[in-house]
Design a protein around this motif. Structure first.
Motif, short mmCIF file in Angstrom:
data_model
loop_
_atom_site.label_atom_id
_atom_site.label_comp_id
_atom_site.label_asym_id
_atom_site.label_seq_id
_atom_site.Cartn_x
_atom_site.Cartn_y
_atom_site.Cartn_z
N MET A 23 0.83 -1.20 0.00
CA MET A 23 0.00 0.00 0.00
C MET A 23 0.87 1.25 0.00
SD MET A 23 -3.17 0.89 0.18
CE MET A 23 -4.04 2.39 0.40
N GLU A 24 0.49 2.21 -0.83
CA GLU A 24 1.19 3.49 -0.86
C GLU A 24 0.18 4.62 -0.74
OE1 GLU A 24 3.32 5.91 -4.29
OE2 GLU A 24 4.54 4.21 -3.62
N ILE A 25 0.46 5.51 0.17
CA ILE A 25 -0.38 6.69 0.35
C ILE A 25 0.47 7.92 0.10
CG2 ILE A 25 -1.72 8.08 1.97
CD1 ILE A 25 -2.62 5.52 3.33
N GLN A 26 -0.06 8.80 -0.72
CA GLN A 26 0.59 10.09 -0.95
C GLN A 26 -0.33 11.18 -0.43
OE1 GLN A 26 1.48 10.49 -5.11
NE2 GLN A 26 3.04 8.92 -5.06
N ILE A 27 0.27 12.17 0.18
CA ILE A 27 -0.47 13.37 0.55
C ILE A 27 0.14 14.50 -0.27
CG2 ILE A 27 -1.13 14.95 2.39
CD1 ILE A 27 -0.70 12.63 4.38
N ILE A 28 -0.64 15.02 -1.19
CA ILE A 28 -0.17 16.09 -2.06
C ILE A 28 -0.70 17.39 -1.47
CG2 ILE A 28 -0.19 17.03 -4.40
CD1 ILE A 28 -0.78 14.10 -5.34
N VAL A 29 0.23 18.29 -1.15
CA VAL A 29 -0.12 19.52 -0.44
C VAL A 29 0.43 20.73 -1.19
CG1 VAL A 29 -0.22 18.39 1.80
CG2 VAL A 29 1.92 19.39 1.04
N LYS A 56 4.03 9.10 1.73
CA LYS A 56 4.89 10.18 1.25
C LYS A 56 4.09 11.47 1.23
CE LYS A 56 7.36 7.17 -1.93
NZ LYS A 56 7.50 6.77 -3.32
N ILE A 57 4.76 12.56 1.59
CA ILE A 57 4.15 13.88 1.48
C ILE A 57 4.85 14.60 0.33
CG2 ILE A 57 3.73 16.09 2.61
CD1 ILE A 57 3.61 14.55 5.27
N ILE A 58 4.05 15.05 -0.62
CA ILE A 58 4.58 15.74 -1.80
C ILE A 58 4.09 17.18 -1.75
CG2 ILE A 58 4.55 15.84 -4.32
CD1 ILE A 58 3.99 12.76 -4.19
N GLU A 59 5.02 18.11 -1.73
CA GLU A 59 4.69 19.53 -1.69
C GLU A 59 4.77 20.11 -3.09
OE1 GLU A 59 7.63 20.98 1.09
OE2 GLU A 59 6.25 20.71 2.78
N VAL A 60 3.76 20.88 -3.47
CA VAL A 60 3.80 21.63 -4.73
C VAL A 60 3.87 23.11 -4.38
CG1 VAL A 60 2.59 19.85 -6.04
CG2 VAL A 60 1.30 21.73 -5.05
N LYS A 61 4.49 23.86 -5.24
CA LYS A 61 4.69 25.30 -5.00
C LYS A 61 3.34 26.01 -4.91
CE LYS A 61 7.13 29.27 -7.02
NZ LYS A 61 6.15 30.22 -6.59
N ILE A 80 -3.66 27.57 -11.22
CA ILE A 80 -2.21 27.34 -11.31
C ILE A 80 -1.79 26.25 -10.33
CG2 ILE A 80 0.07 28.37 -10.94
CD1 ILE A 80 -1.23 31.05 -11.94
N GLU A 81 -2.23 26.38 -9.07
CA GLU A 81 -1.89 25.37 -8.07
C GLU A 81 -2.50 24.03 -8.43
OE1 GLU A 81 -1.39 28.40 -4.23
OE2 GLU A 81 -3.21 27.20 -4.40
N GLY A 82 -3.71 24.05 -9.00
CA GLY A 82 -4.39 22.83 -9.41
C GLY A 82 -3.62 22.06 -10.46
N LYS A 83 -3.05 22.76 -11.41
CA LYS A 83 -2.25 22.09 -12.46
C LYS A 83 -1.04 21.40 -11.83
CE LYS A 83 -3.63 24.95 -16.32
NZ LYS A 83 -3.29 26.00 -17.26
N ARG A 84 -0.44 22.04 -10.84
CA ARG A 84 0.72 21.45 -10.14
C ARG A 84 0.30 20.19 -9.38
NH1 ARG A 84 2.62 27.34 -8.12
NH2 ARG A 84 3.57 27.99 -10.08
N ILE A 85 -0.87 20.24 -8.77
CA ILE A 85 -1.38 19.06 -8.04
C ILE A 85 -1.64 17.92 -9.01
CG2 ILE A 85 -3.37 18.16 -6.76
CD1 ILE A 85 -3.59 21.00 -5.46
N ILE A 86 -2.34 18.20 -10.09
CA ILE A 86 -2.72 17.17 -11.06
C ILE A 86 -1.48 16.48 -11.64
CG2 ILE A 86 -3.78 16.79 -13.34
CD1 ILE A 86 -5.91 18.94 -12.43
N GLY A 134 -8.32 26.99 -1.29
CA GLY A 134 -9.03 25.79 -1.67
C GLY A 134 -8.46 25.12 -2.91
N LEU A 135 -9.32 24.39 -3.62
CA LEU A 135 -8.91 23.60 -4.78
C LEU A 135 -9.67 24.05 -6.03
CD1 LEU A 135 -8.97 20.13 -3.01
CD2 LEU A 135 -6.92 21.31 -3.84
N SER A 136 -9.03 23.88 -7.16
CA SER A 136 -9.66 24.25 -8.43
C SER A 136 -10.73 23.22 -8.79
CB SER A 136 -8.61 24.30 -9.54
OG SER A 136 -8.14 23.00 -9.84
N PRO A 137 -11.69 23.63 -9.62
CA PRO A 137 -12.71 22.67 -10.09
C PRO A 137 -12.07 21.49 -10.82
CG PRO A 137 -13.39 24.92 -10.60
CD PRO A 137 -11.98 24.99 -10.07
N GLU A 138 -10.97 21.72 -11.53
CA GLU A 138 -10.29 20.64 -12.26
C GLU A 138 -9.77 19.57 -11.30
OE1 GLU A 138 -10.55 24.23 -14.61
OE2 GLU A 138 -9.54 23.94 -12.70
N VAL A 139 -9.21 20.00 -10.17
CA VAL A 139 -8.73 19.04 -9.17
C VAL A 139 -9.91 18.29 -8.57
CG1 VAL A 139 -7.61 18.77 -6.92
CG2 VAL A 139 -6.60 20.29 -8.63
#
Length: 181
Positions: A23-29, A56-61, A80-86, A134-139
């Motif tokens: 099992m792998e869990i990522q937290i994208i922040v 794993k915790i993955i940080e996006v700018k 912009i942040e949503g694209k980085r998350i995706i 918050g989060l973009s509609p795309e995310v």
């Protein structure tokens, strides 16, 4: 030859341990964690979880933004942040976003959600914690589930610690180990 009988409980525990190992869990922040006390708390739970799951915790700018943004500017920041998350989302992961409008779960129901995913779904879960706007509609469209930790507002950096603790608690509940009461 003597036949070896495996008890159903032993078989279930073996299967659960095998599933957890893969099992792998990522937290994208969004954004970097700066507060030492939050880093220390997260590090403690990550250490405790090593025998349960690869987390794993993955940080996006995050985008530089003032407190007084127009709705259009907030939408642009989220996009912009949503694209980085995706870009960081694993292809086959079950995606769970933390969202104020999401479903509120008890710790037991949250544990069941993770267990169901491990057993019948995929071996990857990606949790998403957005930035301060918050989060973009795309995310949100890419998510399989939106959850909320209540209607109160928490700093998104504190939510990292709360989420990591709840994931740890979920595995303790799954294994029927003392902790969650």
């Amino acid at each position: 030859k003597e036949k070896v009988h495996i008890k159903p409980v032993d078989m279930w525990i073996t299967m659960l341990i095998t599933l957890e190992d893969s099992m792998e869990i990522q937290i994208i922040v969004v954004g970097k964690l700066k507060e030492k006390y939050l880093k220390n708390g997260i590090a403690e739970y990550l250490k405790r979880m090593k025998s349960y799951v690869n987390l794993k915790i993955i940080e996006v700018k995050d985008e530089a933004a003032t407190q007084t943004l127009s709705d259009a500017e907030i939408e642009q920041v989220n996009e912009i942040e949503g694209k980085r998350i995706i870009e960081k989302l694993p292809d086959r992961a079950r995606v769970i976003a933390l969202d104020l409008k999401g479903k509120q779960l008890s710790s037991e129901a949250f544990s069941e959600e993770i267990n169901e995913t491990m057993t019948y779904g995929t071996s990857q879960i990606a949790f998403i914690i957005g930035g301060s706007h918050g989060l973009s509609p795309e995310v949100l469209q890419k998510t399989h589930l939106k959850i909320s930790f209540g209607s109160m507002t928490y700093p998104h950096q504190l939510m990292r610690l709360i989420l990591v603790e709840q994931i740890y608690r979920a595995f303790k509940i799954m294994r029927n180990e003392p902790y969650h009461k």
